[in-house]
Design a protein around this motif. Sequence first.
Motif, PDB file in Angstrom:
ATOM      1  N   LEU A 166      24.215  17.799  -5.812  1.00 35.40           N
ATOM      2  CA  LEU A 166      25.498  18.395  -6.171  1.00 35.40           C
ATOM      3  C   LEU A 166      25.710  19.677  -5.382  1.00 35.40           C
ATOM      4  O   LEU A 166      24.763  20.455  -5.202  1.00 35.40           O
ATOM      5  N   VAL A 167      26.924  19.898  -4.945  1.00 39.40           N
ATOM      6  CA  VAL A 167      27.289  21.164  -4.301  1.00 39.40           C
ATOM      7  C   VAL A 167      28.467  21.728  -5.069  1.00 39.40           C
ATOM      8  O   VAL A 167      29.488  21.051  -5.221  1.00 39.40           O
ATOM      9  N   ARG A 168      28.335  22.950  -5.558  1.00 40.45           N
ATOM     10  CA  ARG A 168      29.405  23.538  -6.329  1.00 40.45           C
ATOM     11  C   ARG A 168      30.119  24.604  -5.482  1.00 40.45           C
ATOM     12  O   ARG A 168      29.588  25.703  -5.280  1.00 40.45           O
ATOM     13  N   PRO A 169      31.308  24.275  -4.947  1.00 39.98           N
ATOM     14  CA  PRO A 169      32.050  25.265  -4.163  1.00 39.98           C
ATOM     15  C   PRO A 169      32.436  26.446  -5.057  1.00 39.98           C
ATOM     16  O   PRO A 169      32.649  26.254  -6.257  1.00 39.98           O
ATOM     17  N   PRO A 170      32.521  27.639  -4.495  1.00 45.27           N
ATOM     18  CA  PRO A 170      32.837  28.816  -5.313  1.00 45.27           C
ATOM     19  C   PRO A 170      34.321  28.904  -5.657  1.00 45.27           C
ATOM     20  O   PRO A 170      35.007  29.875  -5.344  1.00 45.27           O
ATOM     21  N   VAL A 171      34.843  27.870  -6.311  1.00 41.74           N
ATOM     22  CA  VAL A 171      36.264  27.797  -6.668  1.00 41.74           C
ATOM     23  C   VAL A 171      36.335  27.297  -8.104  1.00 41.74           C
ATOM     24  O   VAL A 171      35.618  26.365  -8.455  1.00 41.74           O
ATOM     25  N   PHE A 172      37.187  27.918  -8.941  1.00 40.26           N
ATOM     26  CA  PHE A 172      37.351  27.430 -10.315  1.00 40.26           C
ATOM     27  C   PHE A 172      38.602  26.570 -10.371  1.00 40.26           C
ATOM     28  O   PHE A 172      39.675  27.008  -9.961  1.00 40.26           O
ATOM     29  N   VAL A 173      38.464  25.344 -10.840  1.00 39.66           N
ATOM     30  CA  VAL A 173      39.565  24.387 -10.830  1.00 39.66           C
ATOM     31  C   VAL A 173      39.997  24.089 -12.266  1.00 39.66           C
ATOM     32  O   VAL A 173      39.169  23.873 -13.139  1.00 39.66           O
ATOM     33  N   SER A 174      41.319  24.079 -12.483  1.00 45.61           N
ATOM     34  CA  SER A 174      41.853  23.705 -13.797  1.00 45.61           C
ATOM     35  C   SER A 174      42.189  22.220 -13.775  1.00 45.61           C
ATOM     36  O   SER A 174      42.974  21.759 -12.939  1.00 45.61           O
ATOM     37  N   THR A 175      41.585  21.469 -14.708  1.00 44.78           N
ATOM     38  CA  THR A 175      41.837  20.018 -14.783  1.00 44.78           C
ATOM     39  C   THR A 175      43.328  19.750 -14.966  1.00 44.78           C
ATOM     40  O   THR A 175      43.898  18.856 -14.327  1.00 44.78           O
ATOM     41  N   GLY A 176      43.974  20.539 -15.831  1.00 43.75           N
ATOM     42  CA  GLY A 176      45.411  20.370 -16.078  1.00 43.75           C
ATOM     43  C   GLY A 176      46.223  20.538 -14.805  1.00 43.75           C
ATOM     44  O   GLY A 176      47.164  19.772 -14.554  1.00 43.75           O
ATOM     45  N   ASP A 177      45.874  21.526 -13.970  1.00 41.85           N
ATOM     46  CA  ASP A 177      46.610  21.758 -12.714  1.00 41.85           C
ATOM     47  C   ASP A 177      46.466  20.559 -11.772  1.00 41.85           C
ATOM     48  O   ASP A 177      47.418  20.164 -11.096  1.00 41.85           O
ATOM     49  N   VAL A 178      45.255  19.992 -11.708  1.00 41.59           N
ATOM     50  CA  VAL A 178      45.010  18.879 -10.787  1.00 41.59           C
ATOM     51  C   VAL A 178      45.810  17.648 -11.236  1.00 41.59           C
ATOM     52  O   VAL A 178      46.534  17.040 -10.440  1.00 41.59           O
ATOM     53  N   TYR A 179      45.710  17.304 -12.525  1.00 40.13           N
ATOM     54  CA  TYR A 179      46.505  16.168 -13.027  1.00 40.13           C
ATOM     55  C   TYR A 179      47.995  16.442 -12.828  1.00 40.13           C
ATOM     56  O   TYR A 179      48.767  15.540 -12.491  1.00 40.13           O
ATOM     57  N   GLY A 180      48.404  17.689 -13.029  1.00 36.01           N
ATOM     58  CA  GLY A 180      49.826  18.047 -12.891  1.00 36.01           C
ATOM     59  C   GLY A 180      50.337  17.881 -11.472  1.00 36.01           C
ATOM     60  O   GLY A 180      51.524  17.619 -11.259  1.00 36.01           O
ATOM     61  N   ALA A 181      49.457  18.038 -10.482  1.00 34.30           N
ATOM     62  CA  ALA A 181      49.869  17.955  -9.076  1.00 34.30           C
ATOM     63  C   ALA A 181      49.748  16.535  -8.520  1.00 34.30           C
ATOM     64  O   ALA A 181      50.112  16.275  -7.373  1.00 34.30           O
ATOM     65  N   LEU A 182      49.224  15.619  -9.344  1.00 33.86           N
ATOM     66  CA  LEU A 182      49.082  14.222  -8.894  1.00 33.86           C
ATOM     67  C   LEU A 182      50.460  13.571  -8.861  1.00 33.86           C
ATOM     68  O   LEU A 182      51.205  13.633  -9.835  1.00 33.86           O
ATOM     69  N   ARG A 183      50.810  12.968  -7.718  1.00 38.38           N
ATOM     70  CA  ARG A 183      52.135  12.358  -7.583  1.00 38.38           C
ATOM     71  C   ARG A 183      52.084  10.882  -7.979  1.00 38.38           C
ATOM     72  O   ARG A 183      51.056  10.227  -7.814  1.00 38.38           O
ATOM     73  N   ALA A 184      53.218  10.381  -8.481  1.00 37.64           N
ATOM     74  CA  ALA A 184      53.269   8.989  -8.972  1.00 37.64           C
ATOM     75  C   ALA A 184      52.826   8.012  -7.886  1.00 37.64           C
ATOM     76  O   ALA A 184      52.163   7.011  -8.181  1.00 37.64           O
ATOM     77  N   GLU A 185      53.164   8.297  -6.618  1.00 37.58           N
ATOM     78  CA  GLU A 185      52.786   7.353  -5.551  1.00 37.58           C
ATOM     79  C   GLU A 185      51.276   7.367  -5.274  1.00 37.58           C
ATOM     80  O   GLU A 185      50.774   6.513  -4.537  1.00 37.58           O
ATOM     81  N   GLU A 186      50.581   8.353  -5.868  1.00 42.33           N
ATOM     82  CA  GLU A 186      49.123   8.399  -5.690  1.00 42.33           C
ATOM     83  C   GLU A 186      48.383   7.633  -6.788  1.00 42.33           C
ATOM     84  O   GLU A 186      47.156   7.503  -6.725  1.00 42.33           O
ATOM     85  N   TYR A 187      49.097   7.157  -7.796  1.00 41.56           N
ATOM     86  CA  TYR A 187      48.431   6.396  -8.859  1.00 41.56           C
ATOM     87  C   TYR A 187      47.744   5.179  -8.243  1.00 41.56           C
ATOM     88  O   TYR A 187      48.202   4.621  -7.235  1.00 41.56           O
ATOM     89  N   SER A 188      46.666   4.744  -8.929  1.00 48.52           N
ATOM     90  CA  SER A 188      45.899   3.607  -8.417  1.00 48.52           C
ATOM     91  C   SER A 188      46.657   2.307  -8.667  1.00 48.52           C
ATOM     92  O   SER A 188      47.301   2.152  -9.704  1.00 48.52           O
ATOM     93  N   ARG A 189      46.554   1.387  -7.728  1.00 49.72           N
ATOM     94  CA  ARG A 189      47.171   0.062  -7.943  1.00 49.72           C
ATOM     95  C   ARG A 189      46.247  -0.822  -8.760  1.00 49.72           C
ATOM     96  O   ARG A 189      46.681  -1.680  -9.496  1.00 49.72           O
ATOM     97  N   ARG A 190      44.954  -0.607  -8.577  1.00 51.81           N
ATOM     98  CA  ARG A 190      43.996  -1.387  -9.365  1.00 51.81           C
ATOM     99  C   ARG A 190      42.766  -0.512  -9.605  1.00 51.81           C
ATOM    100  O   ARG A 190      42.421   0.338  -8.766  1.00 51.81           O
ATOM    101  N   PRO A 191      42.122  -0.690 -10.752  1.00 49.40           N
ATOM    102  CA  PRO A 191      40.917   0.102 -11.022  1.00 49.40           C
ATOM    103  C   PRO A 191      39.734  -0.383 -10.184  1.00 49.40           C
ATOM    104  O   PRO A 191      39.604  -1.576  -9.926  1.00 49.40           O
ATOM    105  N   ARG A 192      38.906   0.544  -9.746  1.00 47.46           N
ATOM    106  CA  ARG A 192      37.692   0.194  -8.978  1.00 47.46           C
ATOM    107  C   ARG A 192      36.500  -0.063  -9.891  1.00 47.46           C
ATOM    108  O   ARG A 192      35.420  -0.409  -9.403  1.00 47.46           O
ATOM    109  N   SER A 193      36.672   0.137 -11.206  1.00 52.14           N
ATOM    110  CA  SER A 193      35.502   0.053 -12.096  1.00 52.14           C
ATOM    111  C   SER A 193      34.818  -1.326 -12.096  1.00 52.14           C
ATOM    112  O   SER A 193      33.585  -1.364 -12.142  1.00 52.14           O
ATOM    113  N   PRO A 194      35.558  -2.463 -12.041  1.00 51.52           N
ATOM    114  CA  PRO A 194      34.833  -3.745 -12.094  1.00 51.52           C
ATOM    115  C   PRO A 194      33.826  -3.905 -10.954  1.00 51.52           C
ATOM    116  O   PRO A 194      32.684  -4.336 -11.173  1.00 51.52           O
TER     117      PRO A 194
END
Length: 297
Positions: A166-194
């Motif tokens: 693991l490498v932890r960059p010296p930056v504090f990230v807000s989960t809410g900000d990241v989800y908030g900046a996600l654009r609809a066209e970036e949503y996944s078409r299919r899940p990779r979990s299977p």
Amino acid sequence: MVEHAFAKINLTLDVMGRRPDGYHEVDMVMQTIDLADVLTLEEDPAGAITLEANASSVPLDERNLAHVAARVFRANSGVNRGVRILIDKQIPVAAGLAGGSADAAAVLRGLNRLWGTGKTTDELAAWGAAIGSDVPFCVRRGCAVARGRGERLEPVNHRMHAWVVLVRPPVFVSTGDVYGALRAEEYSRRPRSPEMVRALAAGDFEAVRAGVHNVLAPVTFRLYPEVARLAERVRHVAGVPVHMSGSGPTLFCLLPTRGSAQRVYHALRGFMREVYLCRFLPSALAPPRGGRPSVEP
Ligand code: C5P
């Protein structure tokens, strides 16, 4: 009484869309690793909930998820006793490793033992969902596909051993900000979990590493370009693919052997302060309650 709070990484993280409640519908494979905070819980005869930690980066009041968890436990169990919680913080904070959620889950498990309330893991996981999306997974640990907002879990049983740098960059990230900046066209078409679940079940390390995916990585890289630059540098130095966990900014490399992981660890330590060498903690390998995990070095 001692309870370990293990960190997680995301092997996959797909966002399928936005939900009416404002959260995002996710589909992700989460894996517990053997990097852990150590929580000590002691009865407080005065009946209060108090927190102490060896880190200045976490609040010690009711905002701390460990404190929230103690209140949720009291409200749901009807037990109105006090507890003193000491947190030996080892998991980086606000880093995409679910450190706060792991502490909350450890408090739920620990109070169940301390107060002898006999609640099942299912009950504790359900209470955890009210604390945070990752808390139910942290109550269970091991490996699971998480859906819904992260609280709907399907356990994945595998016996794969993999090392994680693991490498932890010296930056504090807000989960809410990241989800908030996600654009609809970036949503996944299919899940990779299977595909990931198949690779884990087959014990196919190369397929696991090739299948790691996180739709939030480009978003975090856009919001924090220094993380993108660092990821490129880590890839160059490590010579293996570099991934991001959760909403970041923690980056990780998967390695098949301890030796190869140690080489990458030492190479990255040459220019990064916060580097950790750990490994997968499959549920079958979880230490006995109160046992010490093998965090290296
Ligand atoms: O549940 P938790 O408090 O950890 O989530 C933090 C924030 O991340 C939420 O307020 C929400 O903005 C975002 N989130 C989301 N979809 C999820 C999980 C988190 O939009 N599935």
